[in-house]
Design an enzyme around this catalytic site. Structure first.
Site, short mmCIF file in Angstrom:
data_model
loop_
_atom_site.label_atom_id
_atom_site.label_comp_id
_atom_site.label_asym_id
_atom_site.label_seq_id
_atom_site.Cartn_x
_atom_site.Cartn_y
_atom_site.Cartn_z
N GLU A 162 41.44 93.48 28.26
CA GLU A 162 42.66 93.65 28.93
C GLU A 162 42.61 94.91 30.23
O GLU A 162 43.41 95.22 31.11
CB GLU A 162 43.75 93.94 28.35
CG GLU A 162 43.93 95.39 27.53
CD GLU A 162 42.83 95.27 26.24
OE1 GLU A 162 43.20 96.33 25.26
OE2 GLU A 162 42.17 94.26 25.95
N HIS B 253 37.53 95.55 24.92
CA HIS B 253 38.96 95.33 25.71
C HIS B 253 39.12 94.67 26.70
O HIS B 253 38.52 94.91 27.91
CB HIS B 253 39.60 96.96 25.67
CG HIS B 253 39.81 97.49 24.63
ND1 HIS B 253 41.06 97.21 23.89
CD2 HIS B 253 39.22 98.42 23.93
CE1 HIS B 253 41.11 97.98 22.91
NE2 HIS B 253 40.21 98.81 22.79
N CYS C 139 39.18 94.22 19.26
CA CYS C 139 38.82 95.31 18.63
C CYS C 139 39.43 95.62 17.22
O CYS C 139 38.85 94.79 16.14
CB CYS C 139 39.20 96.61 19.52
SG CYS C 139 37.87 97.15 20.75
#
Length: 513
Positions: A174, A172, A86
């Site tokens: 994660e 994202h 990002c």
């Protein structure tokens, strides 16, 4: 944390994303050590750390805002693989000659991307769901880059410069909302960075023991024993490293759970043959806390008084230079960093006086809670101790909302003991991450027997989690909750109502204060 030369390291640079610790967490789950450092880290420091790869985290800012976070562009010339997430991708694009602009509207939530890459997306479906959260967008990629994923809302969902091994994703990976996020990170760590995944708790113990011995030498250490899992693991680790040079100070501040003090002395003093001094400081703490209702002030007072008690005890000993604490990674993060707003101060990191006479040793401050439990097992601590409920340093002082009194502490202590007993009897200890009772500053009308009552309300907090960074309320069977409620109302004086907290983290924290 200084690692042994042979230790593989993925370096994560922090730009203020609420998810940045999750990146570190996901990589560690692969058996590869990862650390989170400030984005201002120097090139010299990076070279010294010798990471196998660098990840640039997301962040809330625009790359064009005045004073926005940046890095030394020389990072891209180190020959170390880089993955921008990002904000990290937008910054990479800007620094390497591409173009980024403010999007007409913020893209937040799930999106479908189409991929084409034999590196980041190797072995993954061409179409997959990801989690977007950004307000800038890339409109032109730098020279040497290719598009490896797009979506209906952006032509540049992921990019790569395969020759220089520089990658960027606009989502994202994660967070668990991204369908194949762990697989993408694994591809970066294993395929691109060529990590073997050999980080274990056994390795951690060897490295940490050597660090402790080198730093302490022949000097002595005081360890702050609270009775919780974290400080217990720290004490055993230190004892393994320096033996009798360790003196544990167990401060009984009167804010402990039922039976906590005697358990600590029996299990660690006798069981592990440690030198533990038990200090009865109940009156001292209660006097300091009298009339105090603000949670931050309570934490600061408890943290300060802890250190002053240690100072008093240390003055009775010779050659004590170090104070050891069970600070966790999450404690450090929640106390705020350069890029993160303070959520709450942690007593280990936020309440220490500037004139403290000890050097701090915090050997587990790079570990998450589940990693600390694994460490405890590896150190030989019995499972029933390792899996005890997490207990904050301020103790019941932050589970009594508002001003603390002896009567209120007794209500929390007894109700919490009932909750823990029922959870244990129902076999739910391993299913629920954390569970405890709190006493809000609320009284309500009730009827007990033939009489009207106006008594306290007890709150039950029970959550499921993996690492403590996020959590959800536990779906405990209604019959179990009814059993807990009935016992608390009938067995604990001055309680006529029990409520169950059904809030996740975020927006709430796990503790109420």
């Amino acid at each position: 944390m200084e690692m042994a030369k042979e230790q593989e390291l993925i370096l994560v640079l922090d730009f203020g994303s609420q998810y940045n610790q999750l990146i570190t967490r996901r990589i560690r789950e692969m058996g590869v050590y990862s650390e989170l450092h400030d984005h201002e880290i120097s090139i010299g420091e990076i070279k010294k750390m010798n990471p196998k790869g660098i990840i640039l985290s997301g962040g809330p800012n625009s790359v064009y805002e005045e004073g926005s976070f940046t890095i030394d562009p020389e990072i891209y010339n180190l020959g170390i693989p880089v993955l921008g997430i990002c904000y990290g991708m937008q910054l990479t694009t800007k620094l390497l000659g591409g173009k980024v602009e403010r999007a007409n509207e913020r893209e937040y939530g799930k999106a479908i991307i189409n991929t084409k890459s034999d590196e980041l997306f190797a072995g993954l479906p061409a179409e997959q769901t990801v989690w977007m959260s950004h307000s800038d967008k890339v409109i032109e990629i730098p020279e040497g880059f290719e598009v490896i994923a797009d979506s209906p809302s952006t032509d540049y969902a992921a990019i790569e410069d395969k020759k220089r091994r520089i990658y960027g994703v606009q989502f994202h990976p994660e967070v668990r909302h991204t369908e194949y996020g762990n697989d993408l990170l694994n591809n970066f760590v294993r395929r691109v960075c060529d990590c073997k995944g050999q980080w274990t708790m056994e390795n951690f113990i060897e490295i940490e023991i050597e660090k402790i011995r080198q730093r302490v030498g022949d000097r002595r250490v005081l360890c702050a024993m609270s009775g919780g899992v974290d400080s217990s693991v720290v004490a055993v680790l230190l004892h393994k490293a320096i033996g009798d040079q360790l003196t544990c100070i167990f401060v009984d501040h009167g804010l402990l759970r039922k039976g906590e003090g005697d358990m600590v002395m029996e299990q660690f003093g006798e069981g592990f043959n440690m030198n533990i001094i038990r200090v009865n400081a109940k009156d001292r703490f209660m006097n300091k806390l009298k009339g105090v209702s603000d949670p931050e002030q309570k934490r600061k007072i408890i943290g300060n008084e802890f250190v002053y008690v240690f100072d008093d005890e240390a003055s009775k000993l010779k050659g004590v230079d170090f104070l050891a604490q069970g600070t966790l990674y999450t404690d450090v993060i929640e106390s705020g960093t350069k890029t993160a707003q303070t959520i709450k101060s942690h007593h280990n990191v936020g309440g220490l006086p500037e004139d403290m006479e000890f050097e701090l040793i915090e050997p587990i401050n790079t570990l998450f809670k589940d990693e600390v439990r694994k460490l405890g097992i590896e150190l030989g601590i019995p499972e029933h101790l390792v899996w005890r409920q997490p207990f904050p340093g301020p103790g019941l002082g932050i589970r009594v909302l508002g001003e603390i009194t002896e009567d209120k502490l007794e209500i929390v202590r007894e109700s919490d003991a009932i909750l823990r007993q029922v959870i244990r009897e129902e076999g739910l200890e391993r299913e629920i991450w954390q569970y405890f009772t709190v006493l809000p500053n609320i009284q309500s009308v009730g009827v007990m027997g033939d009489y009207r009552t106006y008594d306290h309300t007890v709150g039950i907090r029970a959550v499921t989690s993996i690492d403590g960074m996020t959590s959800d309320f536990a779906r405990i069977d209604w019959e179990v909750l009814q059993k807990i409620s009935s016992r608390i109302v009938n067995e604990v004086d001055h309680v006529n109502r029990v409520v169950y907290d059904i809030t996740s983290k975020p927006p709430s924290t796990i503790e109420w204060e």
